[in-house]
Design a protein around this motif. Structure first.
Motif, PDB file in Angstrom:
ATOM      1  N   ASN A  56      -4.747  48.511 -14.927  1.00  0.00           N
ATOM      2  CA  ASN A  56      -4.647  48.471 -16.453  1.00  0.00           C
ATOM      3  C   ASN A  56      -3.113  49.091 -16.600  1.00  0.00           C
ATOM      4  OD1 ASN A  56      -4.398  47.965 -19.342  1.00  0.00           O
ATOM      5  ND2 ASN A  56      -6.755  48.353 -19.571  1.00  0.00           N
ATOM      6  N   ASN A  57      -2.169  48.313 -17.371  1.00  0.00           N
ATOM      7  CA  ASN A  57      -0.808  48.898 -17.558  1.00  0.00           C
ATOM      8  C   ASN A  57      -0.340  48.388 -18.921  1.00  0.00           C
ATOM      9  OD1 ASN A  57       1.215  46.522 -16.731  1.00  0.00           O
ATOM     10  ND2 ASN A  57      -0.393  46.717 -15.022  1.00  0.00           N
ATOM     11  N   LEU A  58       0.839  48.899 -19.157  1.00  0.00           N
ATOM     12  CA  LEU A  58       1.564  48.672 -20.563  1.00  0.00           C
ATOM     13  C   LEU A  58       2.014  47.238 -20.525  1.00  0.00           C
ATOM     14  CD1 LEU A  58       3.167  52.138 -21.131  1.00  0.00           C
ATOM     15  CD2 LEU A  58       1.140  51.207 -22.347  1.00  0.00           C
ATOM     16  N   PHE A  59       2.237  46.696 -19.216  1.00  0.00           N
ATOM     17  CA  PHE A  59       3.192  45.544 -19.142  1.00  0.00           C
ATOM     18  C   PHE A  59       2.270  44.407 -19.377  1.00  0.00           C
ATOM     19  CE2 PHE A  59       5.890  48.492 -17.189  1.00  0.00           C
ATOM     20  CZ  PHE A  59       7.404  48.171 -17.882  1.00  0.00           C
ATOM     21  N   GLY A 115      12.489  39.996 -14.477  1.00  0.00           N
ATOM     22  CA  GLY A 115      12.568  38.636 -14.102  1.00  0.00           C
ATOM     23  C   GLY A 115      12.475  38.250 -13.084  1.00  0.00           C
ATOM     24  N   TRP A 116      12.080  38.986 -11.926  1.00  0.00           N
ATOM     25  CA  TRP A 116      12.111  38.471 -10.531  1.00  0.00           C
ATOM     26  C   TRP A 116      10.595  38.646 -10.018  1.00  0.00           C
ATOM     27  CZ3 TRP A 116      15.577  35.146  -9.838  1.00  0.00           C
ATOM     28  CH2 TRP A 116      16.893  35.073 -10.399  1.00  0.00           C
ATOM     29  N   MET A 117      10.009  37.985  -9.082  1.00  0.00           N
ATOM     30  CA  MET A 117       8.832  38.206  -8.518  1.00  0.00           C
ATOM     31  C   MET A 117       9.133  39.161  -7.345  1.00  0.00           C
ATOM     32  SD  MET A 117       6.508  36.206  -9.300  1.00  0.00           S
ATOM     33  CE  MET A 117       6.627  36.633 -10.874  1.00  0.00           C
ATOM     34  N   HIS A 118       8.208  40.160  -6.996  1.00  0.00           N
ATOM     35  CA  HIS A 118       8.173  40.993  -6.128  1.00  0.00           C
ATOM     36  C   HIS A 118       7.496  40.766  -4.927  1.00  0.00           C
ATOM     37  CE1 HIS A 118       9.846  43.528 -10.016  1.00  0.00           C
ATOM     38  NE2 HIS A 118      10.697  43.119  -9.372  1.00  0.00           N
ATOM     39  N   GLU A 119       7.534  41.399  -3.952  1.00  0.00           N
ATOM     40  CA  GLU A 119       6.396  41.582  -2.813  1.00  0.00           C
ATOM     41  C   GLU A 119       5.202  42.049  -3.194  1.00  0.00           C
ATOM     42  OE1 GLU A 119       6.790  42.565   1.996  1.00  0.00           O
ATOM     43  OE2 GLU A 119       6.784  44.293   0.431  1.00  0.00           O
ATOM     44  N   SER A 120       5.302  43.118  -3.865  1.00  0.00           N
ATOM     45  CA  SER A 120       4.073  43.738  -4.324  1.00  0.00           C
ATOM     46  C   SER A 120       4.423  44.626  -5.668  1.00  0.00           C
ATOM     47  CB  SER A 120       3.252  44.440  -3.116  1.00  0.00           C
ATOM     48  OG  SER A 120       3.984  45.693  -2.876  1.00  0.00           O
ATOM     49  N   PHE A 121       3.192  44.869  -6.301  1.00  0.00           N
ATOM     50  CA  PHE A 121       3.398  45.927  -7.397  1.00  0.00           C
ATOM     51  C   PHE A 121       2.015  46.768  -7.569  1.00  0.00           C
ATOM     52  CE2 PHE A 121       1.957  42.248  -9.558  1.00  0.00           C
ATOM     53  CZ  PHE A 121       1.023  42.505 -10.367  1.00  0.00           C
ATOM     54  N   ASP A 122       2.196  47.867  -8.173  1.00  0.00           N
ATOM     55  CA  ASP A 122       0.917  48.743  -8.434  1.00  0.00           C
ATOM     56  C   ASP A 122       0.429  48.195  -9.573  1.00  0.00           C
ATOM     57  OD1 ASP A 122      -0.615  50.741  -9.016  1.00  0.00           O
ATOM     58  OD2 ASP A 122       0.641  52.265  -8.438  1.00  0.00           O
ATOM     59  N   GLN A 168       6.289  48.732 -12.436  1.00  0.00           N
ATOM     60  CA  GLN A 168       7.621  49.339 -12.241  1.00  0.00           C
ATOM     61  C   GLN A 168       7.576  50.065 -10.863  1.00  0.00           C
ATOM     62  OE1 GLN A 168       8.012  51.775 -15.683  1.00  0.00           O
ATOM     63  NE2 GLN A 168       9.828  50.581 -16.108  1.00  0.00           N
ATOM     64  N   LYS A 169       6.527  50.091 -10.196  1.00  0.00           N
ATOM     65  CA  LYS A 169       6.497  50.583  -8.730  1.00  0.00           C
ATOM     66  C   LYS A 169       6.025  49.288  -7.738  1.00  0.00           C
ATOM     67  CE  LYS A 169       4.440  55.495  -9.441  1.00  0.00           C
ATOM     68  NZ  LYS A 169       3.321  56.011  -9.080  1.00  0.00           N
TER      69      LYS A 169
END
Length: 539
Positions: A447-450, A503-510, A515-516
């Motif tokens: 759960n996160n702010l985004f 605005g871009w896909m990343h490999e992975s995120f927390d 933001q991590k």
């Protein structure tokens, strides 16, 4: 810079001619003149590296000449590419006009539409390099090497049938056609260079140390020598989808393209018996690493680089590494074997087609291997789970051992409908429920702010780098195999928010803090996102 020396020489011509014999002076003048011409030609030839999408240079002429291109463009069939490629997957469902239960058009946010624009063309603007000799090099993003898998996946949205006036995007623009045909040709050359390698460099002059050469198999164009079954599957899918758009394209008839297919089929056949140290032979297997069983760094593959023991009588074909580039725990990677079944069916059709390869021998070889692998999947790739019933395993060894999980990298078990594999609906549904549960060791929720509450799954590849890692590719694939446009829209918007404003896909995120993340420039998930949005809207 080339003109200035001529101006300087011109000012001194009269003075020099008065003092020396004219013929002697002209001889001396000719040396720097031809030197300048030669240097100028090098400068001009060096300008072949241009960005096709931005139109900085006219595309290379087709495989023969400009006339061949004109003939080719006139030969594009009136019917859609889906009619030409009878084996093309059903998914993702194209729901631009309706959601299957109403005439309402799926509604996406402006942010999602804008992000689709960026991600769709980002690969062409930043990673595709059009080279002479009608080749195209496609790097993976922040890594400057070309993966056979990633490069084919990155341009795949261009090949989706019926997305623009009944055509694929590649059928609408000769520049796009040039990129994809060039990628096919370059991929075939790399496979010929070494069929066990998974990624390559543009320049072969890289110097490798003894460990890299002997234990990691790196030489010449090879960037990494991780043998991954799915790499050639992606090449074959690329080839078949392109055929569906251009059934008479000259690149299909290049000897090296068909040789690349035959090479990989032969590799897959011998790797069915990897345990017995089989290796492919013949005139096409003359590479530096050929002529011996595949062995890799013992620190990554057990038993001195051979990998864990496998049953050589299953019909399945071995893979040393997963599409994440991580080593397999058990050598038979089930989703990759499923992808191989699909790819072999594609190649069987091209080989049987009298207007394409007309090679019954190759068709028979592809069909036999396809049937053997499929029989192995049915016998060894399905396991009984105490909670979910029959499910597909991720990896097996053929001796009864299995790994139950899914990895976000594709091919994975979630992607079976997307790949076009003929799965058992009930077993797949059980598997999907398992994948999206805590029973799957790669599953995470947060759960996160985004994004608010979010769930998905990641990969052992990044579990130490990013806590509670979710890969955007896993969420995108969940949407790509969905039947409901409302679910797809919800997941699209979740992906937009999960970029944490980048605005871009990343490999992975927390999952608890997007933001991590790992890899801010990774074009494979960008292309998957674009493909997903294209299935929902014309905008």
């Amino acid at each position: 810079s080339v003109t200035i020396p001529f101006l300087q020489m011109a000012k001194t011509v009269k003075r020099k001619v008065k003092r020396k014999n004219l013929s002697t002076f002209l001889l001396k003048l000719a040396v720097p003149f031809f030197l300048i011409i030669w240097l100028s030609s090098l400068v001009i030839s060096g300008q072949y590296l241009f960005n096709v999408h931005q139109g900085l240079s006219k595309p290379q002429t087709e495989l023969v000449n400009e006339n061949a291109r004109k003939v080719l463009r006139n030969e594009i069939p009136v019917q859609s590419s889906r009619q030409l490629g009878a084996l093309l997957p059903k998914y993702p469902l194209q729901q631009r006009g309706n959601n299957g239960s109403s005439t309402l058009k799926p509604t996406l946010s402006k942010d999602a539409i804008d992000m689709c624009h960026r991600t769709l063309w980002h690969t062409l603007e930043t990673t595709a390099t059009v080279l002479p000799n009608n080749e195209t090099f496609v790097k993976t993003g922040d890594i400057g090497d070309m993966w056979l898998r990633d490069s084919a996946a990155q341009i795949h949205p261009l090949l989706i049938p019926d997305v623009y006036n009944g055509k694929s995007l590649v059928q609408t623009d000769p520049k796009l056609e040039r990129i994809v045909s060039g990628l096919i040709k370059m991929s075939a050359r790399f496979i010929r260079h070494d069929p066990y390698a998974n990624s390559f460099k543009m320049d072969s002059r890289v110097v490798h140390n003894l460990f890299e050469r002997e234990k990691l198999g790196r030489h010449g164009y090879i960037a990494t020598w991780n043998y991954e079954l799915d790499s050639a599957c992606y090449f074959m899918r690329l080839l078949y989808f392109f055929y569906a758009s251009f059934p008479s394209h000259p690149v299909l008839f290049l000897p090296q393209v068909r040789e690349a297919v035959e090479i990989m089929i032969d590799v897959w056949i011998v790797e069915q018996r990897h345990e017995e140290d089989k290796y492919p032979t013949g005139p096409l297997f003359d590479c530096e690493n050929c002529g011996k069983p595949y062995r890799y760094n013992p620190q990554e593959l057990k038993r001195n680089g051979k990998g864990t023991a496998t049953n050589p009588n299953t019909g399945l074909t071995w893979s040393g590494f997963r599409p994440s580039d991580d080593a397999c725990q058990y050598g038979y990677l089930i989703p990759a074997n499923m992808f191989a079944v699909v790819a072999l069916q594609y190649m069987e059709e091209l080989a049987m087609n009298t207007k394409v390869w007309n090679d019954q021998g190759l068709a028979n070889k592809a069909r036999m291997l396809k049937n053997e692998i499929e029989a192995g999947i049915q016998k060894h790739g399905i396991v009984q789970h105490k909670e979910y019933g029959l499910i597909y395993a991720y990896e097996v060894d053929g001796f009864g051992n299995s790994l139950l999980m899914d990895d976000a990298n594709i091919p994975n078990l979630m992607s079976l409908p997307y790949l076009g594999y003929n799965y058992d609906p009930k077993i797949y549904e059980n598997t999907k429920i398992f994948i999206l549960s805590k029973s799957n060791p790669t599953f995470h929720s947060g759960n996160n702010l985004f994004t608010g509450k979010i769930e998905g799954y990641g990969s052992p590849h990044t579990e130490k780098l990013v806590p509670r890692d979710i890969w955007p590719m896993s969420i995108a694939m969940e949407a790509l195999v969905s039947d409901a446009s409302s679910e797809k829209v919800e997941l699209v918007e979740k992906l937009v928010k999960a970029t944490a404003g980048t605005g871009w896909m990343h490999e992975s995120f927390d999952a608890n803090n997007p933001q991590k993340f790992s890899r801010k420039w990774f074009c494979w998930p960008d292309s998957l996102f674009a493909e997903l949005v294209i299935s929902l809207t014309d905008e």
